[in-house]
Design an enzyme around this catalytic site. Sequence first.
Site, PDB file in Angstrom:
ATOM      1  N   ILE A  55       0.819  -1.216   0.000  1.00  0.00           N
ATOM      2  CA  ILE A  55       0.000   0.000   0.000  1.00  0.00           C
ATOM      3  C   ILE A  55       0.854   1.269   0.000  1.00  0.00           C
ATOM      4  CG2 ILE A  55      -1.919  -1.158   1.150  1.00  0.00           C
ATOM      5  CD1 ILE A  55      -1.072   0.327   3.709  1.00  0.00           C
ATOM      6  N   HIS A  56       2.157   1.144   0.217  1.00  0.00           N
ATOM      7  CA  HIS A  56       3.033   2.310   0.159  1.00  0.00           C
ATOM      8  C   HIS A  56       3.936   2.260  -1.079  1.00  0.00           C
ATOM      9  CE1 HIS A  56       2.241   1.740   4.579  1.00  0.00           C
ATOM     10  NE2 HIS A  56       1.809   2.970   4.382  1.00  0.00           N
ATOM     11  N   ASN A  57       3.410   1.618  -2.143  1.00  0.00           N
ATOM     12  CA  ASN A  57       4.137   1.473  -3.412  1.00  0.00           C
ATOM     13  C   ASN A  57       5.309   0.497  -3.325  1.00  0.00           C
ATOM     14  OD1 ASN A  57       2.430   3.182  -4.777  1.00  0.00           O
ATOM     15  ND2 ASN A  57       3.796   4.952  -4.733  1.00  0.00           N
ATOM     16  N   GLU A  58       5.320  -0.368  -2.302  1.00  0.00           N
ATOM     17  CA  GLU A  58       6.357  -1.391  -2.282  1.00  0.00           C
ATOM     18  C   GLU A  58       6.178  -2.302  -3.495  1.00  0.00           C
ATOM     19  OE1 GLU A  58       5.313  -0.543   2.091  1.00  0.00           O
ATOM     20  OE2 GLU A  58       4.239  -0.874   0.207  1.00  0.00           O
TER      21      GLU A  58
END
Length: 216
Positions: A55-58
């Site tokens: 959800i944090h662009n990982e």
Amino acid sequence: MFFLSGSLDDVYALAQLANANLVSLGSSLEHVHVPGRGLPEDTIPHGEVEVGMGIHNEPGSHRVKFDLVELVASMLLQLLDHNDPDRCYVTRKPEDKFVLLINNLGGVSPLELAGITDEVYRQLERDYQVNMVRVITGTFLTSLNGLGFSISLMKLVDPGFGAGKSMLELLDAPAEAIGWSAPVNTSTWTNRIDTPVDLKTTVQVEDIPSNLTRKP
């Protein structure tokens, strides 16, 4: 209305138990756009979906060109493939009961999310014979405007709290948390109608000329 209470140790133990009996995987069509930071440098090409993206662009595990049916099939295989020891997180037996949760990452419309939920339910029931006693769908943990969704399956086990405090009863307990959607009972899905909608044709009104003329 009634309320269920427990000690902090009970809450911790239940959270650990749920985590040990849960599998979850997300996918998205695009990275989230963080306000004030502009567009992400690494955008996902049109027509592709990134599976496993955080959800944090990982970064996810891989990108594929799939339609929804193929994407769901790929995600469920990654979640439930008992032939792969690296993916066999939760074992299941025919008598086991599960709760299904479909989470909107933020940018999926309610209509699209309903279609995704229906496809996931159908494949779990048809291809894996998973007994889902509750279905929860909504926007719970978002990635701002993330164009994706996640599939989570939790096996119901006995938490050892005694009568009236099974995992299912605790899940069904009234809650006033903002954004929490009530679980959908199994009967709602098993009694759904799959027959095509019969669209009746309407008689077109005949256009009658008015006989009006325009003077030059």
